[in-house]
Scaffold this motif. Sequence first.
Motif, PDB file in Angstrom:
ATOM      1  N   VAL A 297      18.207  56.075 174.927  1.00 13.28           N
ATOM      2  CA  VAL A 297      18.620  55.022 176.055  1.00 13.28           C
ATOM      3  C   VAL A 297      18.514  55.671 177.274  1.00 13.28           C
ATOM      4  N   HIS A 298      18.871  56.901 177.230  1.00 11.98           N
ATOM      5  CA  HIS A 298      18.668  57.914 178.544  1.00 11.98           C
ATOM      6  C   HIS A 298      17.409  58.248 178.673  1.00 11.98           C
ATOM      7  N   ARG A 300      14.664  56.307 178.169  1.00 13.93           N
ATOM      8  CA  ARG A 300      13.899  54.877 178.701  1.00 13.93           C
ATOM      9  C   ARG A 300      14.363  54.727 179.945  1.00 13.93           C
ATOM     10  N   SER A 346      19.224  62.832 177.881  1.00 12.45           N
ATOM     11  CA  SER A 346      18.405  62.711 176.899  1.00 12.45           C
ATOM     12  C   SER A 346      17.937  63.712 175.906  1.00 12.45           C
TER      13      SER A 346
END
Length: 495
Positions: A297-298, A300, A346
């Motif tokens: 998520v981080h 993206r 990330s």
Amino acid sequence: MSSDENLRRALGGLSEPERLHHERLVATTALLADISFADILVLVPILDTAGPEGGAGGGESRFVVTAHSRPITSQTVHPDDLFGLAVTAEERPLAALGLRTGVSANGGAYLPGQDRWVQSLAVPVNLDNRTIAVLLREFPSVSDRVWGRLETTYFGLFRRLAGMIADGVYPYATGPGDHDHPPRVGDGVILLDAWQRVEYLTPNAHSALRRLGINGDPTGRRLAQVGLEPRALQRTVSASLPQTEEIERNGHSVVMRCLPLIQEDTLTGVLVLVRDITELRRVDRLLITKNAALAEVHHRVKNNLQTVSSLLSLQSRWLEGPEAKEALAESARRIRLIAAVHEILSEPDGESTPFESVVASLSSLLRESLAPPNAPISIKVSGAVGPLPSEVMTTMAIVLNELVQNAVDHGFGGAAAAIADGSEIVVRIGRENSELQVSVTDNGCGMPDGELEEGLGLTLVRTLVENDLGGNLVHRSAPGGTTVELTAPLPATNP
């Protein structure tokens, strides 16, 4: 005398090999407490050089409690922690006897604070023909516990380990190996004889073996004969050293810790601690999956933010007004800083990255983006606070961007100005109790006299600090520079 001073004096009388032997023994006192159904104390002697009136030559033997473990298999006789407490030979006469003779002794001890007697067993901790400490097993004189096969087996194991302590072969010269979920006595015990045949196993140990597909009663047979051949057991038997192994079978995970039982340099049996950690491993896998998902998520979010920043930079090329260009440039810079934080988060273990490392990375980006290439502005970072929640770090990235930009614009006249040598911005970060403390100081010209006019940058900073972080913002200005300080409460973390 304080507990720290007592410990320093007691351990200071041990040589380096003796201190290492003592540390290994202390690490095993929980095991000894569990299998003996009693409190375990380790007493290291100190010799007083002062007499009763403070004169020289008193020579009274005293001890310091350097370890205190309570059993999870029985009640304790010491509600208070005795670690670091100094006791006299009169208070623990069996310890003095064991220290003097170098052999184990049974008896009792009177506890004046509880006004009762307890049973006691003193075991000398011998190493290289010297008694370096005394291990005490203390338990109630009267107990309602009904002793059966389990209790008899456990206490027999303690007796064997106590003999090894007196012989100087326990604790072992090497540890059993690290494991994130080590087994304890209550998890399961298997006792093997000198020929590695199962002499006794607890119900919990039997259940753990069934999880591995071992059905039926293995008593009287070797584990290999019932379909289990742990490598840890083979290494323990061949080298007479403790070993730990995790076995996965039938969708279950069981950790086994093998401890050799030695008498007169001969292996007389093996104590095997077992623990079913299937559920713990399932939770571990869920955490790994969760961390991988968060990292993705981080990653993206970082990519999307970089795309937005690039679009803003591209859009600014089509504008002619300098104010519009500067507004888009500032927005693009803010977005790039947030993207930089997400890039750090990330990475593997990104969530545990110390905040000071994030600030150091951001300071390099700020130095490159806010000052001209040849400008001698130095941005220094000092202090440490450790990891912070990701939402706090992203908010602080924007706050630091605005504060550093204000220092460049108002303290040094802006990026286009002729900046003098020695121009410096210092970012200090710290933590006091549960409060984050950050200050940004420049050695520029300072703020003008009168009421401070807040532009978009400082307004944004105040809004983020007060509304998002629930903190406070303070300005201090002088002819030699300006300091902006902020404090914000940190959210409570789960233990």
